[in-house]
Design an enzyme around this catalytic site. Structure first.
Site, PDB file in Angstrom:
ATOM      1  N   ASP A 644      85.278 -23.064 -12.938  1.00  0.00           N
ATOM      2  CA  ASP A 644      85.740 -23.811 -11.764  1.00  0.00           C
ATOM      3  C   ASP A 644      87.211 -24.167 -11.962  1.00  0.00           C
ATOM      4  OD1 ASP A 644      85.614 -25.176  -9.367  1.00  0.00           O
ATOM      5  OD2 ASP A 644      84.615 -26.943 -10.192  1.00  0.00           O
ATOM      6  N   GLU A 647      92.284 -21.974  -9.989  1.00  0.00           N
ATOM      7  CA  GLU A 647      93.322 -21.399  -9.122  1.00  0.00           C
ATOM      8  C   GLU A 647      94.674 -21.182  -9.835  1.00  0.00           C
ATOM      9  OE1 GLU A 647      89.988 -22.661  -7.138  1.00  0.00           O
ATOM     10  OE2 GLU A 647      91.311 -24.004  -8.232  1.00  0.00           O
TER      11      GLU A 647
END
Length: 1060
Positions: A644, A647
């Site tokens: 997770d 980005e």
């Protein structure tokens, strides 16, 4: 630009077809313009080209012409000059194998493209030496100079006076001007003006249809004025009904029909296709234009074209993913490639139909160091892909700009989300389809407009793109995945039901949820934990106080044939005592963290506080990551990893110390990124990584982490890895699945999960799903029931909840709701053999698992916009309830014969919407005619279910035909297909006989039997049924369903079932 009819250069109009290229031997006049051929000299100009200009109202004298617009490849130009003599026009000879036109930016018909594939230049024209002599500082439009010495002297004197006045006024203005607060503004270009110092807009601007106006001022947050627009030498037309030139409307500032671009100065054949040289003679309004480019056109496959446009003088960043290296040119391409010399254009057409798939001549090509732009027409408004965004499955082409730059943000419309996928699928008017892939990882905007047309705007890298010609949608996706890589075959339990939440707060609470699911007999294969299992949110640790029983929980899961997945974030705390936190200490020792622009470790902030970020572009980081996972696996024997925040997400904008003020942080153009800057909630764009700056590889972070994680799990478990990643990029499906992010417990989020799921299937990541019942906010019982029914048909099915929200696992609701959810999950488990076979086809052939209706019915335009229904594979139609308070649902059924999956009742559709009953405990499923679907008696885990007997469901076509298949192996061994460790069986039905043929056998098939077969659509009751020529018992219902039971047929042996 001066208006038509004035006496200044640039006031010409584009010639008609009869005035192109080859002309006769006399002076040609056509009202407003005179056409001079390349043979007309103008004093010092040695290589003039075609000249267009408007004569003065009194006409031309016999020995003089005004306002000659005159360009060629040398730095010495003669413009707005006076030619002392007029020579007769001469024919411009062009070899028959090469034709070209001087064209404006407009939509071209196939007839307007006149040459393909041959050299454009005569031997005595522009050479490599010419390219080197180009002055890089040429203005956008050349300034005037007189060919007469007398006139030149007079002009020079006047110019000195004017400049002195301008300098005086400028000084006064500067002294009174307040300091600028702007961090950046693109540099203004040289501006062409009339004698009274005003830039006059050509009349051709108003003739450009609104749908074909290409934005010349795409910067966000700017109200474009006429002065600003004309500073870029662009058309300006303000729409009276709009107050501003917004993102979702017709641009006020747009390119003129003759806006300067590149010229194709040569093109030659190569072993793979062609190579060409492009030259720009006029500067753009962005800095650091690359004036000379090389274009490679590679005919890689009959249905695949690749084009690369690069800087031949200096190596630029290219995306580091593996793509095929082809050595031999396609022998029978299904496309043609045409070139336009000036302004440069590339046109790709489908040979069979003549449909134009790519036409870059409609707007100028830009290729600067930090701004690349290319536009193309689209054959229709039906366009899909271009992830990751929350939108309908079919994108809106009404002035819709999609920004790509990986970003941590809960899904919302018109926002760049977690992943980047610059690929689109386009439907053509005849039901054919093609795809386009831009292999670029820099921040970009993709602008759609209703022409229909599309513009790519990127701030780095190169132009490297593929066109896939299908011709059907499924073939397009398979061809795309031939390039980026087909998805991995998942481990069997990945297709079971998963439970997770952020906020169990203890391993005992987690364990109790698992036990409750078992007590109610509700299937569950996987239990997850979010970051609350960690010790102070530190990776590779667990809270020994609240999660002290975690190792025992995992062992208990394994005893019950269940599995455990944990979350990991990439941020590694740098705040622990030296020597107390091995991941950071060892990472510093190995030098595997991302550095700032000064070469120091970049420090951000995530859940554990101040953190460093592993550089997954560094191979050494992969080994460090493996060592960390291995050490933790020895304490908690997890089965899969959820990555997770990759980005990568950062609670700071850039870093603890900010980011430098440079061209990487503040490029000349910034796409429409949430937050307005590249560093918003991530690391600095100028940060240094092993292979490049973060500016170039930001959106690859999740892919690179997934590769490292997948590789580590292979080594640790020696089984198929299970990885779910939030951030994704093309080729991700080879390494991980994906979920649609932090959605909310709302009906809208339930509905939008279907287009998200379908989009990722065409992007090559079929292991995809949304958080069932919603992540943020508290769900309702009705919403959670309907979501569980839909979620049972997500390829990846996980119920996930946020911290401090009400419980939403199936056991938390009323008996009626709990039963409805249990039945939906059992239905999924019964379909496991079919779902597993679909993933096999995705793995070896690039097929979709969750399939848009248009893929199976490409000639039915009514299916093009459907994203409230979908298919599993080719045959199983899912029609869920997506609104509150409904006991019915309206579904579209393409033309043909369909069967209710549960009952076998038939439905004949002419291609229409049908109202279906949908009580709370039912999800509507229908079988398409001509299918054979393998199902299985379900149980509470897939390990138990997968050993149960099969029930085959056959949906006969009106002609009594059907076919289907089954792929079977042990479910977890690596590369079983590649190692021939599998069984593959085909089922066919014709002439009242079903045949099972084992095409590839394996011992795994010997453990499975076929117990029951149901035939839907048997028109008359049989007199007898035989199985392998032996009579068998059967039943027949009035709805034309024939069922043969108690078969006990071994799956590893061929068999036949016949009825008369």
């Amino acid at each position: 630009m001066p208006a038509a009819g004035t006496s200044h250069c640039g006031s010409y109009k584009s010639p008609g077809p009869e005035e192109h290229a080859v002309i006769n031997s006399s002076l040609k006049r056509d009202g407003e313009f005179v056409f001079f051929p390349p043979s007309v000299p103008c004093l010092s100009c040695s290589e003039p080209e075609c000249l267009y200009f408007s004569p003065p109202s009194g006409g031309l004298s016999s020995n003089q012409s005004d306002a000659v617009r005159h360009t060629h490849t040398h730095s010495e130009l003669c413009v707005w000059g006076v030619c002392e003599t007029l020579q007769p026009l001469k024919t411009l000879h062009i070899p028959t194998t090469q034709k070209f036109e001087m064209v404006s930016y407009k939509r071209l018909t196939p007839e307007e493209v006149h040459f393909s594939g041959a050299a454009l230049l005569d031997p005595d024209e522009t050479t490599d030496t010419d390219l080197k002599e180009v002055n890089p500082e040429l203005p956008l439009l050349p300034q005037s100079r007189h060919c007469s010495i007398t006139v030149a002297l007079l002009t020079l004197g006047g110019l000195i006076v004017v400049l002195s006045g301008i300098w005086l006024l400028g000084t006064i203005f500067w002294l009174h001007k307040p300091p600028s607060t702007e961090r950046h503004r693109p540099p203004p270009p040289a501006v062409a003006k009339s004698p009274n110092e005003t830039w006059l807009q050509p009349e051709s601007c108003s003739q450009i249809p609104e749908a074909w106006r290409f934005d010349c001022y795409p910067e966000r947050g700017v109200v474009v004025t006429e002065e600003m627009c004309h500073a870029r030498n662009c058309c300006f037309i303000q729409r009276s009904q709009a107050k501003t030139s917004g993102r979702n409307g017709v641009p006020w500032c747009f390119y003129t029909p003759d806006y300067p671009s590149y010229e194709l100065v040569s093109i030659t054949d190569t072993e793979m296709g062609k190579v060409g040289k492009l030259l720009r003679n006029k500067k753009t309004y962005y800095p650091k234009d690359i004036d000379a480019l090389q274009m490679e056109v590679m005919y890689e496959e009959d249905n695949r074209l690749r084009v690369k446009i690069t800087d031949p003088a200096e190596k630029r960043y290219e995306v580091p993913i593996d793509v095929p290296v082809v050595q031999k040119k396609a022998s029978n391409p299904s496309f043609t490639v045409d070139f336009i010399k000036e302004p440069f254009g590339l046109i790709v057409k489908r040979t069979q139909t003549g449909t134009v798939l790519l036409n870059t001549s409609i707007a100028p090509l830009f290729y600067a160091d930090q701004f690349l732009q290319m536009s193309t027409s689209l054959p229709s408004r039906f366009i899909y892909g271009l992830g990751e965004h929350r939108s309908n499955f079919m994108h809106d082409v009404q002035w819709n700009t999609l920004t790509m730059w990986a970003r941590d943000v809960p899904p919302m419309e018109l926002t760049n989300l977690y992943g980047v996928h610059p690929f689109y699928l386009s439907m053509e008017s005849d039901g054919m389809a093609h795809g386009f892939f831009m292999l670029n990882s820099n921040a970009m905007d993709v602008a759609l407009q209703p022409a229909p047309a599309l513009t790519w705007r990127m701030i780095g890298g190169i132009l490297d793109f593929y066109i896939f010609l299908g011709p059907d949608p499924s073939s397009v996706i398979a061809q795309y995945l031939d390039v980026v890589g087909k998805p991995a075959m998942p481990i069997f339990w990945a297709l079971g039901y998963h439970l997770c939440r952020w906020g169990y707060k203890s391993s005992d609470k987690t364990w109790n949820v698992v036990k409750e699911m078992r007590n109610y007999g509700i299937p569950q294969d996987v239990q997850w934990n979010d970051i609350d299992y960690m010790d102070h949110a530190l990776d590779f640790t667990y809270d020994t106080l609240n999660f002290s029983s975690l190792p025992d929980l995992v062992k208990d899961l394994h005893r019950h044939d269940q599995h455990y997945v944990m979350i990991l974030d990439p941020g590694i705390s740098n705040s622990q005592l030296p020597g107390s936190y091995w991941p950071f200490d060892e990472g510093m020792k190995r030098g595997i963290f991302i550095n700032d622009s000064n070469g120091d470790v970049l420090i951000g902030k995530v859940w554990p506080g101040l953190t460093a970020f592993p550089d997954f572009s560094n191979p050494d980081t992969h080994d460090w990551w493996y060592q960390n996972l291995k050490r933790f696996h020895e304490k908690v024997p997890f089965d899969g990893v959820w990555i997770d925040m990759n980005e990568p997400s950062n609670f700071f904008d850039g870093s603890l110390n900010g980011c430098p003020d440079n061209e990487l942080e503040n490029p000349p153009y910034t796409p429409g990124i949430l937050g307005g800057t590249l560093k918003a909630k991530t690391v600095c764009a100028s940060a240094r990584q092993k292979i490049s700056t973060h500016y170039n590889i930001h959106s690859l972070y999740g892919l690179m982490e997934a590769k490292a994680t997948e590789s580590a799990l292979r080594r640790i478990t020696d089984k198929r890895p299970f990885v779910i990643s939030r951030s994704t990029f093309p080729s991700q499906g080879k390494y991980s699945g994906h979920w649609l992010g932090d959605n909310r417990s709302q009906w809208k989020d339930l509905a939008t999960s279907i287009p998200g799921m379908l989009t990722f299937n065409i992007l090559g990541i079929p292991l995809i799903g949304a958080d069932i019942c919603g992540f943020g906010g508290s769900t309702t019982e009705e919403l959670c029931v309907r979501w569980t029914q839909l979620g049972a048909f997500y390829p990846f099915s996980r119920n996930h909840n946020s911290i401090d929200e009400q419980d939403q696992e199936p056991t938390a609701f009323s008996p009626a709701a709990r039963t409805a959810m249990k039945e939906a999950i059992l239905l999924r488990y019964s379909l496991f053999p079919h779902l597993y076979t679909l993933f096999h086809h995705a793995h070896i052939s690039g097929q979709t698992v969750a399939t848009p209706l248009l893929f199976q019915f490409p000639k039915d335009e009514k299916t093009y916009g459907i994203d409230k229904q979908f298919l599993w594979g080719k045959s199983l139609l899912v029609t869920p309830v997506l609104e509150a308070g409904r006991d019915y649902v309206v579904g579209y059924f393409p033309k043909g014969l369909w069967y209710d999956f549960h009952t076998g009742d038939s439905l004949i559709s002419s291609g229409e919407e049908i109202n279906l009953q949908a009580p709370t405990d039912k999800i509507n499923l229908h079988l398409r005619e001509g299918s054979v679907i393998p199902t299985q008696r379900p149980n509470t885990t897939l390990w138990v279910s997968s050993g149960q007997p099969l029930h085959l469901i056959v949906s006969l076509s009106k002609d009594g035909l059907a076919k289907g298949d089954l792929f079977w192996d042990d479910g977890e061994t690596l590369d079983t297909y590649e190692k021939d460790q599998y069984a593959y069986i085909c089922f066919t039905v014709e002439q009242n006989t079903m045949t099972s043929e084992v095409l590839h056998n394996h011992e795994e098939a010997t453990y499975i039997t076929v117990e029951t077969v149901s035939f839907y659509g048997v028109k008359t009751e049989p007199e007898n049924v035989t199985v392998n020529s032996q009579e068998a018992a059967f039943s027949y219902r009035n709805n034309q369903v024939l069922t043969v039971t108690d078969l006990g047929l071994n799956l590893s042996h061929n068999f036949t079932i016949s009825w008369m």
